[in-house]
Every structure is written in structure tokens, then in C-alpha cells.
Design a protein around this motif. Structure first.
Motif, PDB file in Angstrom:
ATOM      1  N   ALA A 141       0.831  -1.208   0.000  1.00 33.75           N
ATOM      2  CA  ALA A 141       0.000   0.000   0.000  1.00 33.75           C
ATOM      3  C   ALA A 141       0.863   1.254   0.000  1.00 33.75           C
ATOM      4  O   ALA A 141       0.586   2.218  -0.734  1.00 33.75           O
ATOM      5  CB  ALA A 141      -0.928  -0.009   1.215  1.00 33.75           C
ATOM      6  N   GLU A 142       1.914   1.247   0.804  1.00 31.75           N
ATOM      7  CA  GLU A 142       2.809   2.413   0.848  1.00 31.75           C
ATOM      8  C   GLU A 142       3.497   2.620  -0.493  1.00 31.75           C
ATOM      9  O   GLU A 142       3.589   3.752  -0.989  1.00 31.75           O
ATOM     10  CB  GLU A 142       3.854   2.240   1.947  1.00 31.75           C
ATOM     11  CG  GLU A 142       4.801   3.433   2.050  1.00 31.75           C
ATOM     12  CD  GLU A 142       5.835   3.278   3.147  1.00 31.75           C
ATOM     13  OE1 GLU A 142       6.660   4.202   3.297  1.00 31.75           O
ATOM     14  OE2 GLU A 142       5.824   2.239   3.838  1.00 31.75           O
ATOM     15  N   LEU A 143       3.961   1.533  -1.093  1.00 35.24           N
ATOM     16  CA  LEU A 143       4.654   1.641  -2.376  1.00 35.24           C
ATOM     17  C   LEU A 143       3.730   2.200  -3.457  1.00 35.24           C
ATOM     18  O   LEU A 143       4.120   3.087  -4.230  1.00 35.24           O
ATOM     19  CB  LEU A 143       5.189   0.270  -2.793  1.00 35.24           C
ATOM     20  CG  LEU A 143       5.995   0.223  -4.093  1.00 35.24           C
ATOM     21  CD1 LEU A 143       7.237   1.089  -3.984  1.00 35.24           C
ATOM     22  CD2 LEU A 143       6.367  -1.219  -4.433  1.00 35.24           C
ATOM     23  N   VAL A 144       2.500   1.691  -3.501  1.00 36.69           N
ATOM     24  CA  VAL A 144       1.533   2.170  -4.500  1.00 36.69           C
ATOM     25  C   VAL A 144       1.229   3.649  -4.289  1.00 36.69           C
ATOM     26  O   VAL A 144       1.197   4.440  -5.245  1.00 36.69           O
ATOM     27  CB  VAL A 144       0.240   1.331  -4.437  1.00 36.69           C
ATOM     28  CG1 VAL A 144      -0.846   1.959  -5.300  1.00 36.69           C
ATOM     29  CG2 VAL A 144       0.511  -0.098  -4.891  1.00 36.69           C
TER      30      VAL A 144
ATOM     31  N   LEU B 289      11.794   9.373  -4.156  1.00 36.65           N
ATOM     32  CA  LEU B 289      12.888   8.890  -3.307  1.00 36.65           C
ATOM     33  C   LEU B 289      12.390   7.864  -2.296  1.00 36.65           C
ATOM     34  O   LEU B 289      13.035   6.826  -2.075  1.00 36.65           O
ATOM     35  CB  LEU B 289      13.542  10.074  -2.586  1.00 36.65           C
ATOM     36  CG  LEU B 289      14.284  11.083  -3.468  1.00 36.65           C
ATOM     37  CD1 LEU B 289      14.799  12.246  -2.628  1.00 36.65           C
ATOM     38  CD2 LEU B 289      15.438  10.406  -4.205  1.00 36.65           C
ATOM     39  N   GLN B 290      11.242   8.139  -1.689  1.00 33.69           N
ATOM     40  CA  GLN B 290      10.692   7.206  -0.714  1.00 33.69           C
ATOM     41  C   GLN B 290      10.245   5.906  -1.379  1.00 33.69           C
ATOM     42  O   GLN B 290      10.363   4.823  -0.793  1.00 33.69           O
ATOM     43  CB  GLN B 290       9.515   7.848   0.024  1.00 33.69           C
ATOM     44  CG  GLN B 290       9.906   8.946   0.986  1.00 33.69           C
ATOM     45  CD  GLN B 290      10.666   8.417   2.187  1.00 33.69           C
ATOM     46  OE1 GLN B 290      10.720   7.227   2.444  1.00 33.69           O
ATOM     47  NE2 GLN B 290      11.267   9.323   2.932  1.00 33.69           N
ATOM     48  N   ALA B 291       9.733   5.998  -2.602  1.00 36.58           N
ATOM     49  CA  ALA B 291       9.329   4.789  -3.319  1.00 36.58           C
ATOM     50  C   ALA B 291      10.537   3.914  -3.627  1.00 36.58           C
ATOM     51  O   ALA B 291      10.473   2.680  -3.514  1.00 36.58           O
ATOM     52  CB  ALA B 291       8.600   5.166  -4.609  1.00 36.58           C
ATOM     53  N   LEU B 292      11.645   4.539  -4.007  1.00 37.65           N
ATOM     54  CA  LEU B 292      12.870   3.774  -4.250  1.00 37.65           C
ATOM     55  C   LEU B 292      13.353   3.104  -2.972  1.00 37.65           C
ATOM     56  O   LEU B 292      13.843   1.967  -2.997  1.00 37.65           O
ATOM     57  CB  LEU B 292      13.951   4.699  -4.812  1.00 37.65           C
ATOM     58  CG  LEU B 292      13.674   5.278  -6.209  1.00 37.65           C
ATOM     59  CD1 LEU B 292      14.784   6.232  -6.622  1.00 37.65           C
ATOM     60  CD2 LEU B 292      13.515   4.160  -7.234  1.00 37.65           C
ATOM     61  N   ARG B 293      13.211   3.802  -1.835  1.00 39.96           N
ATOM     62  CA  ARG B 293      13.573   3.191  -0.556  1.00 39.96           C
ATOM     63  C   ARG B 293      12.697   1.982  -0.272  1.00 39.96           C
ATOM     64  O   ARG B 293      13.186   0.943   0.202  1.00 39.96           O
ATOM     65  CB  ARG B 293      13.424   4.218   0.571  1.00 39.96           C
ATOM     66  CG  ARG B 293      13.673   3.641   1.960  1.00 39.96           C
ATOM     67  CD  ARG B 293      13.273   4.635   3.038  1.00 39.96           C
ATOM     68  NE  ARG B 293      11.864   4.980   2.972  1.00 39.96           N
ATOM     69  CZ  ARG B 293      10.894   4.226   3.477  1.00 39.96           C
ATOM     70  NH1 ARG B 293      11.178   3.059   4.052  1.00 39.96           N
ATOM     71  NH2 ARG B 293       9.635   4.614   3.394  1.00 39.96           N
ATOM     72  N   CYS B 294      11.412   2.105  -0.573  1.00 42.09           N
ATOM     73  CA  CYS B 294      10.492   0.983  -0.358  1.00 42.09           C
ATOM     74  C   CYS B 294      10.866  -0.214  -1.231  1.00 42.09           C
ATOM     75  O   CYS B 294      10.841  -1.361  -0.779  1.00 42.09           O
ATOM     76  CB  CYS B 294       9.060   1.420  -0.661  1.00 42.09           C
ATOM     77  SG  CYS B 294       8.394   2.655   0.472  1.00 42.09           S
TER      78      CYS B 294
ATOM     79  N   ILE C 205      -0.543   8.328   3.427  1.00 47.98           N
ATOM     80  CA  ILE C 205       0.860   7.977   3.656  1.00 47.98           C
ATOM     81  C   ILE C 205       1.291   8.359   5.068  1.00 47.98           C
ATOM     82  O   ILE C 205       2.025   7.616   5.741  1.00 47.98           O
ATOM     83  CB  ILE C 205       1.762   8.664   2.608  1.00 47.98           C
ATOM     84  CG1 ILE C 205       1.743   7.881   1.300  1.00 47.98           C
ATOM     85  CG2 ILE C 205       3.196   8.780   3.104  1.00 47.98           C
ATOM     86  CD1 ILE C 205       2.426   6.527   1.375  1.00 47.98           C
ATOM     87  N   SER C 206       0.851   9.522   5.534  1.00 47.62           N
ATOM     88  CA  SER C 206       1.213   9.941   6.892  1.00 47.62           C
ATOM     89  C   SER C 206       0.630   8.991   7.932  1.00 47.62           C
ATOM     90  O   SER C 206       1.253   8.744   8.972  1.00 47.62           O
ATOM     91  CB  SER C 206       0.732  11.374   7.146  1.00 47.62           C
ATOM     92  OG  SER C 206      -0.682  11.455   7.117  1.00 47.62           O
ATOM     93  N   CYS C 207      -0.545   8.436   7.649  1.00 49.36           N
ATOM     94  CA  CYS C 207      -1.135   7.442   8.559  1.00 49.36           C
ATOM     95  C   CYS C 207      -0.308   6.157   8.564  1.00 49.36           C
ATOM     96  O   CYS C 207      -0.083   5.553   9.623  1.00 49.36           O
ATOM     97  CB  CYS C 207      -2.574   7.143   8.148  1.00 49.36           C
ATOM     98  SG  CYS C 207      -3.719   8.532   8.344  1.00 49.36           S
ATOM     99  N   ILE C 208       0.153   5.747   7.386  1.00 57.43           N
ATOM    100  CA  ILE C 208       0.970   4.534   7.305  1.00 57.43           C
ATOM    101  C   ILE C 208       2.299   4.730   8.017  1.00 57.43           C
ATOM    102  O   ILE C 208       2.772   3.845   8.751  1.00 57.43           O
ATOM    103  CB  ILE C 208       1.196   4.146   5.829  1.00 57.43           C
ATOM    104  CG1 ILE C 208      -0.121   3.681   5.197  1.00 57.43           C
ATOM    105  CG2 ILE C 208       2.249   3.043   5.712  1.00 57.43           C
ATOM    106  CD1 ILE C 208      -0.009   3.344   3.723  1.00 57.43           C
ATOM    107  N   SER C 209       2.932   5.885   7.816  1.00 60.59           N
ATOM    108  CA  SER C 209       4.212   6.137   8.486  1.00 60.59           C
ATOM    109  C   SER C 209       4.026   6.228   9.997  1.00 60.59           C
ATOM    110  O   SER C 209       4.912   5.827  10.765  1.00 60.59           O
ATOM    111  CB  SER C 209       4.850   7.416   7.946  1.00 60.59           C
ATOM    112  OG  SER C 209       4.017   8.536   8.178  1.00 60.59           O
TER     113      SER C 209
END
Length: 205
Positions: A34-37, A93-98, A182-186
């Protein structure tokens, strides 16, 4: 007391944690996907919103004078372009980290890193929502005007410009909603590190 003829006390009956561990892995995998998408969605929609507004121009001839409408004429639209551009770059950048975390498998997710990601996601969500609010207010004034202040309806003259700006704002709204998710997931990824039953060997982002 015996069970099935075997002298085993109830307190010594072995308990299997395989089912709970499997459930945690399934939840963790779904959160990661979900975060990646959402990260890639923010990247694409943020770039689309920025380009739609930044490349929008229209020339009209008013009283023999050519007037060109562009996004820099409204500071709220400039803010919207900058905010969505930053959101797109940050999300990439965050997607690449994921992706790297998913490829590596078990990745230790430290509390300091979790706090940094959580704080950055919160800031991006606030900035995105603020940019949407400012742009929407300016768009409403351009569309409806303000008779009390004798502000005319600009969109009656620059209809093509206003329509494209509207498309950009619509994309920005989706970006804002995605940043909130995304803020909820983080937040979930951060505060579960403080759980009492935390498994240090499990993979976290």
C-alpha cells in the motif's frame, strides 16, 4: 492430570505462534504494498499537477492589447506547482527506498529513521493540503468573481486557462489525499516499534 493418556500438565502444553506470526507477515506485506503504490501515485499525480498548471497559458486580446495568462500571475498557483513538484520528488525517493527494502527482505527499521520519515510525511501532507486550499480559493475567485470588490470573472475570458488549472487542482487534491494516507501509514510504522511484542527480527520500513 493427563491428556490422551500422556502425563502433561495444562501449563506445559506447547503453544504454537506460527499462525500469529503468519498474520503479522501478511499485514506487514500489505502495508508495504500500500505504501509503495501510494508513493508512486503521489509521484505521478504530483508531477501531472505541476506540469498542468506550469505549462498552462492563454493569450487574449483586450482593447487591442494582448494579455497572456500564466500561472505566475497568481501566487497561489506558484505555491501549488512548487508544492506538488517537491511532493513528487520526495515520493519518488521514498518509493525507491520501499523497493530496496522489499528486495533486501529483512531491513532493520530504526526509531530515528522512522521518526524522520514520519515527520517528513507529516510536513508533506500539511504543505499539500495548504497548497490545495490556497489554489482552490484563488480559482473560486477567478471563476465566480467578487461583486462587492468589483472583481470580474476572469474565467469568462480565459476559459481554456481556467479549465487546465482546474485539472491541475483536481490532480493536486488526489495528491493531498494520498499524502494523508501515507502519513497514517508512516505513523503506524513508527508507533508499532514501541509495541511490547515487537519482534526485532521482523522486517520494518
Amino acid at each position: 492430570m493427563s491428556y490422551l493418556g500422556v502425563g502433561v500438565s495444562p501449563g506445559n502444553v506447547p503453544v504454537s505462534h506460527s499462525s500469529s506470526t503468519t498474520n503479522l507477515k501478511v499485514i506487514d506485506r500489505r502495508v508495504r504494498v500500500a505504501e509503495l503504490v501510494l508513493r508512486f501515485l503521489i509521484c505521478g499525480l504530483g508531477l501531472a499537477a505541476a506540469l498542468l498548471v506550469a505549462t498552462d497559458t492563454q493569450v487574449k486580446e483586450i482593447f487591442m492589447i494582448k494579455k497572456k495568462a500564466k500561472f505566475t500571475d497568481m501566487k497561489a498557483l506558484v505555491f501549488l506547482v512548487i508544492a506538488n513538484g517537491i511532493a513528487a520528488a520526495y515520493s519518488l525517493l521514498q518509493a525507491l527506498r520501499c523497493v530496496m527494502s522489499m528486495v533486501r527482505g529483512n531491513v532493520l527499521f530504526s526509531k530515528p529513521l522512522a521518526w524522520i520519515i514520519f515527520s517528513a510525511d507529516q510536513v508533506m501532507a500539511y504543505v499539500a493540503v495548504a497548497a490545495i486550499g490556497a489554489a482552490a480559493q484563488s480559482a473560486a475567485l477567478a471563476k465566480l468573481g467578487q461583486s462587492e470588490l468589483q472583481w470580474m470573472k476572469i474565467c469568462n475570458m480565459y476559459d481554456k486557462f481556467c479549465n487546465q488549472v482546474g485539472e491541475g487542482i483536481a490532480s493536486a487534491v488526489l495528491v493531498g489525499l494520498s499524502t494523508i494516507l501515507i502519513s497514517c501509514i508512516s505513523a503506524f510504522n513508527l508507533f508499532r516499534l514501541y509495541g511490547g511484542n515487537k519482534n526485532k527480527s521482523s522486517s520494518r520500513w
